[in-house]
Design a protein around this motif. Sequence first.
Motif, PDB file in Angstrom:
ATOM      1  N   VAL A 113      33.809  34.592  38.239  1.00  0.00           N
ATOM      2  CA  VAL A 113      35.158  34.338  37.741  1.00  0.00           C
ATOM      3  C   VAL A 113      35.195  33.134  36.805  1.00  0.00           C
ATOM      4  CG1 VAL A 113      37.475  33.600  38.434  1.00  0.00           C
ATOM      5  CG2 VAL A 113      36.341  35.451  39.656  1.00  0.00           C
ATOM      6  N   PHE A 114      34.496  32.059  37.153  1.00  0.00           N
ATOM      7  CA  PHE A 114      34.596  30.826  36.384  1.00  0.00           C
ATOM      8  C   PHE A 114      33.544  30.688  35.284  1.00  0.00           C
ATOM      9  CE2 PHE A 114      37.218  29.609  39.966  1.00  0.00           C
ATOM     10  CZ  PHE A 114      38.221  28.883  39.348  1.00  0.00           C
ATOM     11  N   ASN A 115      32.440  31.419  35.395  1.00  0.00           N
ATOM     12  CA  ASN A 115      31.360  31.209  34.436  1.00  0.00           C
ATOM     13  C   ASN A 115      30.885  32.462  33.711  1.00  0.00           C
ATOM     14  OD1 ASN A 115      30.989  28.358  35.165  1.00  0.00           O
ATOM     15  ND2 ASN A 115      30.158  29.139  37.077  1.00  0.00           N
ATOM     16  N   LYS A 116      31.299  33.628  34.177  1.00  0.00           N
ATOM     17  CA  LYS A 116      30.741  34.857  33.617  1.00  0.00           C
ATOM     18  C   LYS A 116      31.805  35.816  33.088  1.00  0.00           C
ATOM     19  CE  LYS A 116      26.291  34.344  34.824  1.00  0.00           C
ATOM     20  NZ  LYS A 116      25.119  34.573  33.955  1.00  0.00           N
ATOM     21  N   CYS A 117      33.006  35.310  32.850  1.00  0.00           N
ATOM     22  CA  CYS A 117      34.100  36.215  32.486  1.00  0.00           C
ATOM     23  C   CYS A 117      34.967  35.612  31.398  1.00  0.00           C
ATOM     24  CB  CYS A 117      34.955  36.521  33.721  1.00  0.00           C
ATOM     25  SG  CYS A 117      36.357  37.600  33.385  1.00  0.00           S
ATOM     26  N   GLU A 118      35.361  36.449  30.434  1.00  0.00           N
ATOM     27  CA  GLU A 118      36.350  36.078  29.434  1.00  0.00           C
ATOM     28  C   GLU A 118      37.683  36.691  29.865  1.00  0.00           C
ATOM     29  OE1 GLU A 118      34.988  37.531  25.717  1.00  0.00           O
ATOM     30  OE2 GLU A 118      33.363  36.078  25.535  1.00  0.00           O
ATOM     31  N   TYR A 119      38.725  35.872  29.853  1.00  0.00           N
ATOM     32  CA  TYR A 119      40.002  36.358  30.392  1.00  0.00           C
ATOM     33  C   TYR A 119      40.869  36.973  29.295  1.00  0.00           C
ATOM     34  CZ  TYR A 119      38.796  34.613  34.873  1.00  0.00           C
ATOM     35  OH  TYR A 119      38.150  34.432  36.060  1.00  0.00           O
ATOM     36  N   VAL A 120      40.545  38.219  28.969  1.00  0.00           N
ATOM     37  CA  VAL A 120      41.377  38.996  28.070  1.00  0.00           C
ATOM     38  C   VAL A 120      42.556  39.548  28.868  1.00  0.00           C
ATOM     39  CG1 VAL A 120      39.522  39.530  26.464  1.00  0.00           C
ATOM     40  CG2 VAL A 120      39.845  40.962  28.467  1.00  0.00           C
ATOM     41  N   ASP A 121      43.457  40.239  28.181  1.00  0.00           N
ATOM     42  CA  ASP A 121      44.726  40.638  28.796  1.00  0.00           C
ATOM     43  C   ASP A 121      44.563  41.388  30.111  1.00  0.00           C
ATOM     44  OD1 ASP A 121      46.016  39.441  26.740  1.00  0.00           O
ATOM     45  OD2 ASP A 121      46.386  41.273  25.610  1.00  0.00           O
ATOM     46  N   GLU A 122      43.617  42.330  30.155  1.00  0.00           N
ATOM     47  CA  GLU A 122      43.506  43.155  31.354  1.00  0.00           C
ATOM     48  C   GLU A 122      42.938  42.391  32.547  1.00  0.00           C
ATOM     49  OE1 GLU A 122      40.063  44.388  28.561  1.00  0.00           O
ATOM     50  OE2 GLU A 122      42.168  43.787  28.425  1.00  0.00           O
ATOM     51  N   MET A 123      42.386  41.195  32.309  1.00  0.00           N
ATOM     52  CA  MET A 123      41.858  40.386  33.400  1.00  0.00           C
ATOM     53  C   MET A 123      42.876  39.372  33.922  1.00  0.00           C
ATOM     54  SD  MET A 123      38.793  41.620  33.554  1.00  0.00           S
ATOM     55  CE  MET A 123      37.379  42.233  32.637  1.00  0.00           C
ATOM     56  N   GLN A 124      44.060  39.345  33.339  1.00  0.00           N
ATOM     57  CA  GLN A 124      45.049  38.344  33.707  1.00  0.00           C
ATOM     58  C   GLN A 124      45.429  38.325  35.189  1.00  0.00           C
ATOM     59  OE1 GLN A 124      46.389  35.695  32.061  1.00  0.00           O
ATOM     60  NE2 GLN A 124      44.762  36.212  30.626  1.00  0.00           N
ATOM     61  N   PRO A 125      45.485  39.468  35.888  1.00  0.00           N
ATOM     62  CA  PRO A 125      45.818  39.403  37.327  1.00  0.00           C
ATOM     63  C   PRO A 125      44.863  38.503  38.118  1.00  0.00           C
ATOM     64  CG  PRO A 125      46.006  41.654  36.546  1.00  0.00           C
ATOM     65  CD  PRO A 125      45.418  40.872  35.415  1.00  0.00           C
ATOM     66  N   VAL A 126      43.579  38.540  37.770  1.00  0.00           N
ATOM     67  CA  VAL A 126      42.614  37.687  38.463  1.00  0.00           C
ATOM     68  C   VAL A 126      42.866  36.227  38.123  1.00  0.00           C
ATOM     69  CG1 VAL A 126      40.171  37.065  38.627  1.00  0.00           C
ATOM     70  CG2 VAL A 126      40.853  39.473  38.623  1.00  0.00           C
ATOM     71  N   TRP A 127      43.056  35.950  36.854  1.00  0.00           N
ATOM     72  CA  TRP A 127      43.278  34.565  36.441  1.00  0.00           C
ATOM     73  C   TRP A 127      44.560  34.017  37.050  1.00  0.00           C
ATOM     74  CZ3 TRP A 127      40.643  30.702  35.516  1.00  0.00           C
ATOM     75  CH2 TRP A 127      41.107  29.594  34.805  1.00  0.00           C
ATOM     76  N   GLN A 128      45.594  34.842  37.133  1.00  0.00           N
ATOM     77  CA  GLN A 128      46.849  34.407  37.738  1.00  0.00           C
ATOM     78  C   GLN A 128      46.653  34.088  39.219  1.00  0.00           C
ATOM     79  OE1 GLN A 128      49.626  33.640  36.276  1.00  0.00           O
ATOM     80  NE2 GLN A 128      50.713  33.169  38.162  1.00  0.00           N
ATOM     81  N   ARG A 129      45.887  34.916  39.891  1.00  0.00           N
ATOM     82  CA  ARG A 129      45.601  34.655  41.308  1.00  0.00           C
ATOM     83  C   ARG A 129      44.895  33.310  41.473  1.00  0.00           C
ATOM     84  NH1 ARG A 129      40.862  37.673  44.757  1.00  0.00           N
ATOM     85  NH2 ARG A 129      40.783  36.185  46.474  1.00  0.00           N
ATOM     86  N   PHE A 130      43.924  33.034  40.617  1.00  0.00           N
ATOM     87  CA  PHE A 130      43.173  31.787  40.746  1.00  0.00           C
ATOM     88  C   PHE A 130      44.029  30.584  40.350  1.00  0.00           C
ATOM     89  CE2 PHE A 130      39.669  34.386  41.607  1.00  0.00           C
ATOM     90  CZ  PHE A 130      38.642  33.586  42.077  1.00  0.00           C
ATOM     91  N   ARG A 131      44.922  30.751  39.411  1.00  0.00           N
ATOM     92  CA  ARG A 131      45.838  29.659  39.068  1.00  0.00           C
ATOM     93  C   ARG A 131      46.744  29.327  40.236  1.00  0.00           C
ATOM     94  NH1 ARG A 131      48.870  31.001  33.586  1.00  0.00           N
ATOM     95  NH2 ARG A 131      49.908  29.072  34.179  1.00  0.00           N
ATOM     96  N   GLU A 132      47.262  30.351  40.881  1.00  0.00           N
ATOM     97  CA  GLU A 132      48.122  30.122  42.051  1.00  0.00           C
ATOM     98  C   GLU A 132      47.329  29.505  43.200  1.00  0.00           C
ATOM     99  OE1 GLU A 132      49.732  33.956  42.832  1.00  0.00           O
ATOM    100  OE2 GLU A 132      51.092  33.943  41.090  1.00  0.00           O
ATOM    101  N   MET A 133      46.086  29.945  43.373  1.00  0.00           N
ATOM    102  CA  MET A 133      45.228  29.393  44.415  1.00  0.00           C
ATOM    103  C   MET A 133      44.987  27.906  44.178  1.00  0.00           C
ATOM    104  SD  MET A 133      41.232  30.375  45.118  1.00  0.00           S
ATOM    105  CE  MET A 133      40.721  29.583  43.579  1.00  0.00           C
ATOM    106  N   GLN A 134      44.658  27.544  42.937  1.00  0.00           N
ATOM    107  CA  GLN A 134      44.388  26.147  42.602  1.00  0.00           C
ATOM    108  C   GLN A 134      45.655  25.299  42.739  1.00  0.00           C
ATOM    109  OE1 GLN A 134      41.356  24.968  41.835  1.00  0.00           O
ATOM    110  NE2 GLN A 134      40.220  26.384  40.573  1.00  0.00           N
ATOM    111  N   ALA A 135      46.776  25.826  42.283  1.00  0.00           N
ATOM    112  CA  ALA A 135      48.034  25.072  42.351  1.00  0.00           C
ATOM    113  C   ALA A 135      48.443  24.833  43.798  1.00  0.00           C
ATOM    114  CB  ALA A 135      49.137  25.824  41.599  1.00  0.00           C
ATOM    115  N   GLY A 136      48.284  25.849  44.657  1.00  0.00           N
ATOM    116  CA  GLY A 136      48.639  25.690  46.063  1.00  0.00           C
ATOM    117  C   GLY A 136      47.771  24.662  46.762  1.00  0.00           C
ATOM    118  N   CYS A 137      46.479  24.697  46.480  1.00  0.00           N
ATOM    119  CA  CYS A 137      45.560  23.738  47.080  1.00  0.00           C
ATOM    120  C   CYS A 137      45.879  22.324  46.608  1.00  0.00           C
ATOM    121  CB  CYS A 137      44.123  24.116  46.711  1.00  0.00           C
ATOM    122  SG  CYS A 137      42.876  23.162  47.581  1.00  0.00           S
TER     123      CYS A 137
END
Length: 242
Positions: A113-137
């Motif tokens: 997720v952090f080193n092997k992926c480019e976050y194009v539009d169709e990958m946004q659900p994953v990036w959104q999940r990780f943003r929420e995870m980081q913000a909550g922590c």
Amino acid sequence: MVRRTKDEAVETRNQILDAAERVFSERGVSRTSLADIAEAAAVTRGAIYWHFKDKADLFCEMVARVTMPMEGAPCQLDQSDAVDPLAGVRTMLAGILQRAAGDAQARRVFHIVFNKCEYVDEMQPVWQRFREMQAGCLARLEQGLTAAIASGQLPAHLDAQRTAVGLHALVNGLLSKLVMDPDYMPLESNASLVVDVFLDALRGMPQPPVNKPVPRKPAPAARGARAPRVKAVKSAARLRRS
């Protein structure tokens, strides 16, 4: 017979997800094709399309089945630590690191997720999940530090928000180091010791010096203004002698 068919379908789906995890980790998401995953999973491309719409859907499902180190129990503050909130912060940070050290699959997916992926539009659900995870922590970490400051365990002048950001960055950095070089330090046994180094530093952090205003020097007089004054002083001296 129907039961067996369902079980086989679930097994095939997991087989594809396992293969995608391995290949994404080795080659990166953008350089991996569905044909590569089909070959690694020993299935046809048709089998992949039976279970997933496309590569983005497969990627999102691969991530969704794994609980990240900053999710779930390790990243929660124990309400029983109200008397000792700093111990709660310590347990939280050490728990995240220990969980990552003990869960190879979570480390692998974190790496993808952090080193092997480019976050194009169709990958946004994953990036959104990780943003929420980081913000909550980050929010829970700030909450624990604020309580530790209020209870006198940390200096009153400490900025809880900035300190939380720093400790959060520390954990992210250690997780990245762990997935890139798992043999560098066995975090499973050293997590609490590493966290203690930074918490001890916070306890003894001195108050920043107060910036006193620098006194302004009087502006030098212009050259033309000095001559008359000197001339007047000399004239007064001659009058006294006479």
